[in-house]
Structure formats: C-alpha cells, structure tokens
Motif scaffolding. Structure first.
Motif, PDB file in Angstrom:
ATOM      1  N   ALA A  58     -32.514  32.807  59.408  1.00  0.00           N
ATOM      2  CA  ALA A  58     -32.578  31.688  60.350  1.00  0.00           C
ATOM      3  C   ALA A  58     -31.679  30.546  59.893  1.00  0.00           C
ATOM      4  CB  ALA A  58     -34.018  31.215  60.515  1.00  0.00           C
ATOM      5  N   HIS A  59     -31.633  30.287  58.589  1.00  0.00           N
ATOM      6  CA  HIS A  59     -30.719  29.260  58.077  1.00  0.00           C
ATOM      7  C   HIS A  59     -29.273  29.631  58.412  1.00  0.00           C
ATOM      8  CE1 HIS A  59     -33.405  26.600  55.837  1.00  0.00           C
ATOM      9  NE2 HIS A  59     -34.061  27.660  55.409  1.00  0.00           N
ATOM     10  N   VAL A  60     -28.914  30.882  58.189  1.00  0.00           N
ATOM     11  CA  VAL A  60     -27.543  31.311  58.470  1.00  0.00           C
ATOM     12  C   VAL A  60     -27.244  31.244  59.964  1.00  0.00           C
ATOM     13  CG1 VAL A  60     -25.919  33.236  58.383  1.00  0.00           C
ATOM     14  CG2 VAL A  60     -27.405  32.787  56.439  1.00  0.00           C
ATOM     15  N   ALA A  61     -28.176  31.710  60.781  1.00  0.00           N
ATOM     16  CA  ALA A  61     -27.950  31.727  62.228  1.00  0.00           C
ATOM     17  C   ALA A  61     -27.786  30.319  62.781  1.00  0.00           C
ATOM     18  CB  ALA A  61     -29.097  32.438  62.932  1.00  0.00           C
ATOM     19  N   LEU A  62     -28.623  29.382  62.310  1.00  0.00           N
ATOM     20  CA  LEU A  62     -28.520  28.010  62.795  1.00  0.00           C
ATOM     21  C   LEU A  62     -27.209  27.382  62.330  1.00  0.00           C
ATOM     22  CD1 LEU A  62     -29.788  25.707  64.345  1.00  0.00           C
ATOM     23  CD2 LEU A  62     -31.104  25.107  62.301  1.00  0.00           C
ATOM     24  N   ALA A 113     -21.745  25.652  63.649  1.00  0.00           N
ATOM     25  CA  ALA A 113     -20.322  25.724  63.348  1.00  0.00           C
ATOM     26  C   ALA A 113     -19.524  26.170  64.574  1.00  0.00           C
ATOM     27  CB  ALA A 113     -20.080  26.681  62.182  1.00  0.00           C
ATOM     28  N   SER A 114     -20.077  27.113  65.348  1.00  0.00           N
ATOM     29  CA  SER A 114     -19.414  27.576  66.570  1.00  0.00           C
ATOM     30  C   SER A 114     -19.299  26.449  67.586  1.00  0.00           C
ATOM     31  CB  SER A 114     -20.191  28.742  67.184  1.00  0.00           C
ATOM     32  OG  SER A 114     -20.251  29.840  66.322  1.00  0.00           O
ATOM     33  N   VAL A 115     -20.357  25.667  67.709  1.00  0.00           N
ATOM     34  CA  VAL A 115     -20.337  24.537  68.644  1.00  0.00           C
ATOM     35  C   VAL A 115     -19.268  23.529  68.239  1.00  0.00           C
ATOM     36  CG1 VAL A 115     -21.670  22.546  69.463  1.00  0.00           C
ATOM     37  CG2 VAL A 115     -22.738  24.808  69.357  1.00  0.00           C
ATOM     38  N   ALA A 162     -21.698  18.976  60.658  1.00  0.00           N
ATOM     39  CA  ALA A 162     -21.085  19.742  59.574  1.00  0.00           C
ATOM     40  C   ALA A 162     -21.951  19.703  58.324  1.00  0.00           C
ATOM     41  CB  ALA A 162     -19.686  19.205  59.274  1.00  0.00           C
ATOM     42  N   ALA A 163     -22.532  18.570  58.013  1.00  0.00           N
ATOM     43  CA  ALA A 163     -23.369  18.464  56.812  1.00  0.00           C
ATOM     44  C   ALA A 163     -24.569  19.398  56.902  1.00  0.00           C
ATOM     45  CB  ALA A 163     -23.830  17.018  56.620  1.00  0.00           C
ATOM     46  N   ALA A 164     -25.156  19.511  58.102  1.00  0.00           N
ATOM     47  CA  ALA A 164     -26.295  20.414  58.284  1.00  0.00           C
ATOM     48  C   ALA A 164     -25.870  21.864  58.123  1.00  0.00           C
ATOM     49  CB  ALA A 164     -26.924  20.198  59.658  1.00  0.00           C
ATOM     50  N   VAL A 165     -24.675  22.198  58.608  1.00  0.00           N
ATOM     51  CA  VAL A 165     -24.154  23.557  58.430  1.00  0.00           C
ATOM     52  C   VAL A 165     -24.126  23.909  56.954  1.00  0.00           C
ATOM     53  CG1 VAL A 165     -22.129  25.050  58.672  1.00  0.00           C
ATOM     54  CG2 VAL A 165     -22.811  23.551  60.564  1.00  0.00           C
ATOM     55  N   HIS A 166     -23.576  23.032  56.148  1.00  0.00           N
ATOM     56  CA  HIS A 166     -23.470  23.301  54.704  1.00  0.00           C
ATOM     57  C   HIS A 166     -24.844  23.392  54.051  1.00  0.00           C
ATOM     58  CE1 HIS A 166     -19.147  23.240  54.347  1.00  0.00           C
ATOM     59  NE2 HIS A 166     -19.080  22.119  55.036  1.00  0.00           N
ATOM     60  N   ARG A 167     -25.772  22.530  54.463  1.00  0.00           N
ATOM     61  CA  ARG A 167     -27.125  22.578  53.883  1.00  0.00           C
ATOM     62  C   ARG A 167     -27.788  23.919  54.172  1.00  0.00           C
ATOM     63  NH1 ARG A 167     -27.652  17.334  55.906  1.00  0.00           N
ATOM     64  NH2 ARG A 167     -28.999  18.071  57.592  1.00  0.00           N
ATOM     65  N   HIS A 168     -27.684  24.367  55.404  1.00  0.00           N
ATOM     66  CA  HIS A 168     -28.315  25.641  55.772  1.00  0.00           C
ATOM     67  C   HIS A 168     -27.649  26.821  55.054  1.00  0.00           C
ATOM     68  CE1 HIS A 168     -31.205  24.222  58.667  1.00  0.00           C
ATOM     69  NE2 HIS A 168     -30.291  23.559  59.338  1.00  0.00           N
ATOM     70  N   LEU A 169     -26.334  26.792  54.940  1.00  0.00           N
ATOM     71  CA  LEU A 169     -25.645  27.883  54.254  1.00  0.00           C
ATOM     72  C   LEU A 169     -26.027  27.920  52.775  1.00  0.00           C
ATOM     73  CD1 LEU A 169     -22.049  27.711  55.813  1.00  0.00           C
ATOM     74  CD2 LEU A 169     -23.958  29.203  56.462  1.00  0.00           C
ATOM     75  N   ASP A 170     -26.094  26.758  52.155  1.00  0.00           N
ATOM     76  CA  ASP A 170     -26.479  26.706  50.743  1.00  0.00           C
ATOM     77  C   ASP A 170     -27.909  27.207  50.548  1.00  0.00           C
ATOM     78  OD1 ASP A 170     -24.003  25.677  50.121  1.00  0.00           O
ATOM     79  OD2 ASP A 170     -24.693  23.593  49.959  1.00  0.00           O
ATOM     80  N   LEU A 175     -24.048  36.672  52.765  1.00  0.00           N
ATOM     81  CA  LEU A 175     -22.744  36.275  52.235  1.00  0.00           C
ATOM     82  C   LEU A 175     -21.656  36.406  53.298  1.00  0.00           C
ATOM     83  CD1 LEU A 175     -23.041  38.020  48.761  1.00  0.00           C
ATOM     84  CD2 LEU A 175     -23.117  35.558  49.186  1.00  0.00           C
ATOM     85  N   HIS A 176     -21.675  37.496  54.044  1.00  0.00           N
ATOM     86  CA  HIS A 176     -20.674  37.713  55.090  1.00  0.00           C
ATOM     87  C   HIS A 176     -20.763  36.641  56.167  1.00  0.00           C
ATOM     88  CE1 HIS A 176     -18.896  39.439  58.733  1.00  0.00           C
ATOM     89  NE2 HIS A 176     -18.151  40.168  57.935  1.00  0.00           N
ATOM     90  N   GLU A 177     -21.974  36.355  56.627  1.00  0.00           N
ATOM     91  CA  GLU A 177     -22.136  35.388  57.699  1.00  0.00           C
ATOM     92  C   GLU A 177     -21.887  33.958  57.229  1.00  0.00           C
ATOM     93  OE1 GLU A 177     -23.157  36.842  61.291  1.00  0.00           O
ATOM     94  OE2 GLU A 177     -21.657  37.614  59.890  1.00  0.00           O
ATOM     95  N   CYS A 178     -22.180  33.678  55.967  1.00  0.00           N
ATOM     96  CA  CYS A 178     -21.828  32.366  55.416  1.00  0.00           C
ATOM     97  C   CYS A 178     -20.307  32.180  55.402  1.00  0.00           C
ATOM     98  CB  CYS A 178     -22.388  32.206  54.009  1.00  0.00           C
ATOM     99  SG  CYS A 178     -24.175  31.865  53.940  1.00  0.00           S
ATOM    100  N   ALA A 179     -19.589  33.222  55.039  1.00  0.00           N
ATOM    101  CA  ALA A 179     -18.123  33.165  55.067  1.00  0.00           C
ATOM    102  C   ALA A 179     -17.626  32.899  56.482  1.00  0.00           C
ATOM    103  CB  ALA A 179     -17.542  34.467  54.530  1.00  0.00           C
ATOM    104  N   ASN A 180     -18.204  33.579  57.450  1.00  0.00           N
ATOM    105  CA  ASN A 180     -17.819  33.364  58.854  1.00  0.00           C
ATOM    106  C   ASN A 180     -18.037  31.918  59.278  1.00  0.00           C
ATOM    107  OD1 ASN A 180     -16.837  35.837  59.593  1.00  0.00           O
ATOM    108  ND2 ASN A 180     -18.693  36.517  60.622  1.00  0.00           N
ATOM    109  N   ALA A 181     -19.194  31.380  58.926  1.00  0.00           N
ATOM    110  CA  ALA A 181     -19.523  30.018  59.338  1.00  0.00           C
ATOM    111  C   ALA A 181     -18.566  29.005  58.715  1.00  0.00           C
ATOM    112  CB  ALA A 181     -20.968  29.692  58.961  1.00  0.00           C
ATOM    113  N   LEU A 182     -18.227  29.203  57.457  1.00  0.00           N
ATOM    114  CA  LEU A 182     -17.291  28.289  56.801  1.00  0.00           C
ATOM    115  C   LEU A 182     -15.922  28.311  57.473  1.00  0.00           C
ATOM    116  CD1 LEU A 182     -18.127  28.909  53.030  1.00  0.00           C
ATOM    117  CD2 LEU A 182     -18.574  26.840  54.350  1.00  0.00           C
ATOM    118  N   LEU A 183     -15.456  29.498  57.842  1.00  0.00           N
ATOM    119  CA  LEU A 183     -14.159  29.612  58.507  1.00  0.00           C
ATOM    120  C   LEU A 183     -14.193  28.983  59.899  1.00  0.00           C
ATOM    121  CD1 LEU A 183     -13.136  33.217  57.420  1.00  0.00           C
ATOM    122  CD2 LEU A 183     -12.188  31.042  56.592  1.00  0.00           C
TER     123      LEU A 183
END
Length: 257
Positions: free
Chosen positions: A159-163, A168-170, A187-195, A208-216
């Motif tokens: 759920a953290h990754v999906a959110l 990030a997509s938005v 953006a700050a929330a994106v990083h918090r959820h990924l971490d 790991l794969h989806e975190c990479a996608n979100a960062l890109l």
C-alpha cells in the motif's frame, strides 16, 4: 475471456500447505496478510505461491468473501506480470476492483479489501492513461482506498508503494502544484512512502522494482542512479516463490534495455 497463460516458472516452485505456513511471514512481508484460518484457504494460497494464478483465483472465489484476498492477489499478479494484452489486463483489474469494493462493503476493517480496491483502480487508471482517469475522478478514489488501507495497517508495504507510485504518476502528468492542490500528491510524501515500504520489505523484488518506477516517474534522470541500484538489487535476489521470480526476471529485463 480466453484461458489464462501459465506462469513460466510454476514448475520451479512446488509448495504445499506446510511449506507455505512455515514461510508465511517472509512470503507476506509485502501485504501483511494474516495466516489462513482454514485448510481450504491455505490451499488457495499454496496455488498462488506456486504460480498457478488462475487456479488460485478460482479456489479463492469458491470460498466467498473469505477467499477474496487470495483471488484478487492472484488475478492482479497474473494481470501485471503474465498477461501480454493490455485490454485483457485492464479488464482483469476492473474485476479485481469490483470484487474489492464488495469486500470492503462487507468487511470494512480488512485492509486487503481497501488495498486491492485502490491498487486495481490505480493500475486501471494507468491502462486508460492517468490524465483521463483523473478527469473521471478516479484519483480521489485511489488515494482514499490506499489511505484507508494504511490507516488500518501501517505495515502494508504494498500500500505504501502503490500510494507513492500513484502520487508520482499524478505529479508526472499534472505537475507538482496542481498535483498537490487538487489531488493531494506531494513529492515528500512519495519519498516517505517509498522509504517506509523498503524498511518493511527490504528484500522484496516487487517493492524494489516499483520503488524504482516511482522514483523515475517523480524525478526522471535525477534519480536514474538510485532507480538502477534498486533494480540491480531486485535482479540479484533469490526468489522465494513463483511471483517473486516474475518480479526478479522483470528487473533483469529492465536492466538489459
């Protein structure tokens, strides 16, 4: 709809009930799913972890509401990782969303009901293009469902990754100002959820794969080195089941492009 294609790695992962129970915590670090309370439900999860996604879906659906979590996870795994045709993928995620909505209506305290509602709708939105989905008001629904998941279970790594990925997509589509003011995407929330997701499931190739996608999506070339590092980590992992093997192979394929 035509019959589902087989998972190419199903023969490499032969699970039984005892093995699934013994490895439950590791196998479910990503979704924090509680252990099954019946042999029938356990066998549905055995099918899932063995890569028999269509059979796991049918077994889960046969159990009614008790089997919706495994049915939805099996369907989503097949749609995201095996099914090659985009219209079929979109239809499968639509089905997951519909089932998850019914699940949440009957068991609103069950995190997986809200998670599959939000995740399936987010993936459906990506399939029909995020900008179009936002115009239809789907962004608010995605965010509400995933935030409901985390309110019930803060340890739900998926759920953290999906959110994070959806935010990030938005931001990628409408920019940081409109994303923040209209859709609550920061953006700050994106990083918090990924971490947080990586702390909860540090050796999950999917995370790991989806975190990479979100960062890109969020920062593009500025995060290419970090995204590559995450993909390399995912590609080097030893998969614990057929689903993780699909994610490992996807990471390896991404690195060769």
């Amino acid at each position: 709809m035509t019959a589902w294609l087989p998972c190419p790695y199903a023969a490499d992962y032969r699970f039984d009930g005892e093995r699934v129970r013994a490895q439950w915590s590791a196998l479910h670090a990503v979704d924090d799913e509680p252990p099954p309370d019946s042999d029938a439900l356990l066998q549905a999860w055995v099918l899932f972890h063995s890569g028999q996604f269509e059979q796991a879906t049918h077994a889960g659906l046969a159990l009614g509401i008790d089997g919706l979590s495994v049915a939805n996870r099996a369907t989503a795994a097949y749609a995201a990782l095996v099914e090659p045709h985009e219209p079929t993928r979109i239809e499968l995620f639509r089905r997951v969303h519909a089932r998850a909505c019914a699940h949440a209506a009957q068991r609103p305290q069950q995190p997986s009901a809200w998670y599959w509602q939000g995740d399936a709708l987010a993936r459906y939105a990506n399939g029909i293009h995020v900008a179009r989905a936002l115009a239809q008001g789907l962004g608010t629904q995605v965010r509400a469902a995933l935030e409901a998941t985390l309110a019930l279970d803060p340890n739900h790594a998926y759920a953290h990754v999906a959110l994070a990925t959806f935010q990030a997509s938005v931001i990628d589509k409408v920019g940081p100002l409109v994303g923040a003011m209209t859709y609550g995407a920061h953006a700050a929330a994106v990083h918090r959820h990924l971490d947080h997701a990586q702390r909860l499931a540090p050796d999950s190739p999917a995370v790991l794969h989806e975190c990479a996608n979100a960062l890109l999506l969020l920062e593009g070339e500025a995060r290419l080195a970090e995204a590559t590092r995450l993909l390399e980590h995912a590609a080097q992992l030893t998969a614990r089941d057929a689903v993780e093997r699909l994610w490992v192979e996807l990471a390896r394929a991404r690195l060769t492009l």
